[in-house]
Scaffold this motif. Structure first.
Motif, mmCIF file in Angstrom:
data_model
loop_
_atom_site.group_PDB
_atom_site.id
_atom_site.type_symbol
_atom_site.label_atom_id
_atom_site.label_comp_id
_atom_site.label_asym_id
_atom_site.label_seq_id
_atom_site.Cartn_x
_atom_site.Cartn_y
_atom_site.Cartn_z
ATOM 1 N N VAL A 20 -1.521 6.703 1.390
ATOM 2 C CA VAL A 20 -0.898 7.730 2.240
ATOM 3 C C VAL A 20 -1.148 9.149 1.715
ATOM 4 O O VAL A 20 -0.949 10.111 2.452
ATOM 5 C CB VAL A 20 0.640 7.533 2.371
ATOM 6 N N PHE A 21 -1.588 9.275 0.462
ATOM 7 C CA PHE A 21 -1.863 10.614 -0.059
ATOM 8 C C PHE A 21 -3.155 11.198 0.513
ATOM 9 O O PHE A 21 -3.443 12.378 0.335
ATOM 10 C CB PHE A 21 -1.850 10.617 -1.583
ATOM 11 N N SER A 22 -3.976 10.341 1.174
ATOM 12 C CA SER A 22 -5.037 10.889 2.034
ATOM 13 C C SER A 22 -4.954 10.137 3.356
ATOM 14 O O SER A 22 -3.904 10.161 4.008
ATOM 15 C CB SER A 22 -6.416 10.837 1.380
ATOM 16 N N ASP A 23 -6.025 9.463 3.751
ATOM 17 C CA ASP A 23 -6.032 8.872 5.089
ATOM 18 C C ASP A 23 -5.857 7.358 5.087
ATOM 19 O O ASP A 23 -6.388 6.667 5.942
ATOM 20 C CB ASP A 23 -7.305 9.267 5.850
ATOM 21 N N GLY A 24 -5.071 6.856 4.143
ATOM 22 C CA GLY A 24 -4.666 5.455 4.177
ATOM 23 C C GLY A 24 -3.265 5.353 4.752
ATOM 24 O O GLY A 24 -2.540 6.349 4.789
ATOM 25 N N SER A 25 -2.875 4.157 5.171
ATOM 26 C CA SER A 25 -1.539 3.996 5.772
ATOM 27 C C SER A 25 -0.513 3.439 4.792
ATOM 28 O O SER A 25 0.670 3.383 5.113
ATOM 29 C CB SER A 25 -1.624 3.071 6.993
ATOM 30 N N GLU A 26 -0.955 3.018 3.607
ATOM 31 C CA GLU A 26 -0.027 2.372 2.664
ATOM 32 C C GLU A 26 0.216 3.243 1.434
ATOM 33 O O GLU A 26 -0.655 4.008 1.027
ATOM 34 C CB GLU A 26 -0.579 1.011 2.227
ATOM 35 N N THR A 27 1.386 3.090 0.829
ATOM 36 C CA THR A 27 1.692 3.831 -0.397
ATOM 37 C C THR A 27 0.931 3.208 -1.569
ATOM 38 O O THR A 27 0.551 2.027 -1.521
ATOM 39 C CB THR A 27 3.197 3.764 -0.730
ATOM 40 N N PRO A 28 0.728 3.972 -2.644
ATOM 41 C CA PRO A 28 0.086 3.395 -3.829
ATOM 42 C C PRO A 28 0.802 2.136 -4.325
ATOM 43 O O PRO A 28 0.144 1.171 -4.736
ATOM 44 C CB PRO A 28 0.157 4.527 -4.858
ATOM 45 N N SER A 29 2.133 2.118 -4.278
ATOM 46 C CA SER A 29 2.882 0.947 -4.765
ATOM 47 C C SER A 29 2.565 -0.292 -3.933
ATOM 48 O O SER A 29 2.391 -1.391 -4.479
ATOM 49 C CB SER A 29 4.381 1.203 -4.705
ATOM 50 N N VAL A 30 2.504 -0.129 -2.622
ATOM 51 C CA VAL A 30 2.179 -1.269 -1.750
ATOM 52 C C VAL A 30 0.747 -1.748 -2.018
ATOM 53 O O VAL A 30 0.481 -2.948 -2.059
ATOM 54 C CB VAL A 30 2.372 -0.882 -0.261
ATOM 55 N N ILE A 31 -0.160 -0.811 -2.249
ATOM 56 C CA ILE A 31 -1.550 -1.179 -2.540
ATOM 57 C C ILE A 31 -1.627 -1.987 -3.839
ATOM 58 O O ILE A 31 -2.339 -2.984 -3.925
ATOM 59 C CB ILE A 31 -2.433 0.090 -2.605
ATOM 60 N N VAL A 32 -0.859 -1.555 -4.850
ATOM 61 C CA VAL A 32 -0.838 -2.300 -6.114
ATOM 62 C C VAL A 32 -0.302 -3.715 -5.873
ATOM 63 O O VAL A 32 -0.837 -4.695 -6.408
ATOM 64 C CB VAL A 32 -0.012 -1.554 -7.189
ATOM 65 N N ASP A 33 0.750 -3.849 -5.059
ATOM 66 C CA ASP A 33 1.279 -5.173 -4.714
ATOM 67 C C ASP A 33 0.199 -6.036 -4.074
ATOM 68 O O ASP A 33 0.049 -7.217 -4.400
ATOM 69 C CB ASP A 33 2.439 -5.057 -3.704
ATOM 70 N N MET A 34 -0.541 -5.443 -3.138
ATOM 71 C CA MET A 34 -1.609 -6.186 -2.464
ATOM 72 C C MET A 34 -2.669 -6.627 -3.471
ATOM 73 O O MET A 34 -3.175 -7.748 -3.402
ATOM 74 C CB MET A 34 -2.255 -5.307 -1.383
ATOM 75 N N ALA A 35 -2.988 -5.746 -4.408
ATOM 76 C CA ALA A 35 -3.997 -6.061 -5.428
ATOM 77 C C ALA A 35 -3.508 -7.203 -6.319
ATOM 78 O O ALA A 35 -4.272 -8.129 -6.646
ATOM 79 C CB ALA A 35 -4.290 -4.821 -6.268
ATOM 80 N N ALA A 36 -2.237 -7.135 -6.689
ATOM 81 C CA ALA A 36 -1.674 -8.183 -7.552
ATOM 82 C C ALA A 36 -1.689 -9.524 -6.830
ATOM 83 O O ALA A 36 -2.002 -10.559 -7.426
ATOM 84 C CB ALA A 36 -0.241 -7.815 -7.952
ATOM 85 N N ARG A 37 -1.370 -9.490 -5.532
ATOM 86 C CA ARG A 37 -1.293 -10.740 -4.771
ATOM 87 C C ARG A 37 -2.634 -11.453 -4.667
ATOM 88 O O ARG A 37 -2.678 -12.670 -4.580
ATOM 89 C CB ARG A 37 -0.696 -10.487 -3.383
#
Ligand code: AMP
Ligand code: FE
Ligand code: FE
Ligand code: ZN
Length: 290
Positions: free
Chosen positions: A10-27
């Motif tokens: 979300v800090f540029s043109d993504g729709s997810e927060t960094p925390s959510v992205i990290v969760d997705m990466a962990a999963r």
């Protein structure tokens, strides 16, 4: 063991927060990620904290557009730390240029009879890091276009009536500034350079000589043989073969963190080699293992 070194929040043109992205990466079991928002490092603290908590290696980064002879080039700048520095300071100018361009896009669309409201674009972006995908989403909501892709095809892509260009650094200057900042510059999605495959080796060799650190070989959109071909070129030129999904959440549907369109595997060696490629920059070769 895989990593994903090309992610937008979300800090540029993504729709997810960094925390959510990290969760997705962990999963999906990734061992490392890099955050590469366009022109800014604003998501780095959140991503670094979330990655540390999840036990995932983290590389701070950004993606910038630069001028190159045959066409536009996107550079991924890895291990660029927030704060002051030769490239960090220029990012502020780049963001000012982006803000000015965004205003001009509004004027351009309005001159085409599309009564777009910049406040709505700003809200779509969550108040910061406005980019063309946010204009696209608002155009979809206004019923002017079918989807984000249609918005680019009809209005926002280069050569279309809503396109406004922006001043960029030259590739060589950006590469030098990145190195002077202790960071490692890597060419993103090299198919966008406007080169035929036969010219890749010469271009990469020239750029490696001025400080380029790697090429994004394992890119989600590439067929396996192209990824392999690019990784081979990297090996010949002692460049790091990096890779990633270019995840943007809902702004680029169908792409998953780490997996791309399903068949992406970026070897975790890429992150280790990037770390080594920092060399003797101002941050030193033995930077914090983050
Ligand atoms: P900006 O940085 O504001 O100029 O927007 C560039 C971003 O728009 C890229 O990083 C992509 O996320 C997206 N983009 C560029 N071209 C297209 C396209 N043809 N279709 C969909 N998204 C695009
Ligand atoms: Fe983007
Ligand atoms: Fe890009
Ligand atoms: Zn990107």
């Amino acid at each position: 063991m895989a990593v994903d070194l090309h992610l937008h929040s979300v800090f540029s043109d993504g729709s997810e927060t960094p925390s959510v992205i990290v969760d997705m990466a962990a999963r999906v079991g990734l061992t490392g990620i890099a955050l590469t928002d366009h022109d800014n490092l604003d998501g780095v603290p959140e991503a670094a904290a979330a990655a540390a908590a999840a036990g995932i290696a983290f590389v701070p980064g950004t993606e910038i557009s630069v001028n190159w002879a045959s066409g536009p080039m996107h550079l991924l700048i890895y291990f660029l730390e927030p704060g002051e520095g030769p490239l960090q300071d220029r990012l502020e100018e780049i963001r000012a240029g982006r803000a000015n361009r965004n205003t001009q896009i509004v004027d351009r669309l309005r001159s085409l009879g599309i009564e777009i409201d910049f406040d709505e674009v700003l809200a779509e972006a969550g108040g910061t890091g406005v980019g063309r995908p946010h204009f696209a989403a608002v155009l979809v909501r206004m019923g002017c276009v079918a989807d984000v892709r249609d918005a680019f095809d009809r209005y926002l892509a280069k050569g279309r009536p809503g396109f406004v260009d922006q001043k960029h650094l030259d590739a060589e200057e950006a590469i030098a500034l990145a190195r002077a900042s202790g960071a490692v510059p890597v060419i993103a999605h090299p198919h966008t350079l406007g080169l035929v495959a036969a010219d890749y080796a010469a271009a990469f060799e020239y750029l490696a000589a001025v400080g380029l650190g790697g090429i994004e070989a394992y890119y989600a959109e590439y067929p396996l043989e192209m990824r392999r071909h690019l990784a081979g070129l990297c090996e010949n030129l002692a460049l790091v073969a990096t890779g990633g999904s270019d995840f943007h959440g809902s702004y680029k549907p169908g792409l998953a963190v780490g997996r791309g369109y399903g068949d992406l595997v970026v070897p975790d060696m890429a992150l280790e080699e990037l770390r080594s490629a920092r060399g003797g920059g101002s941050q030193g070769a033995e930077g914090p293992a983050r």
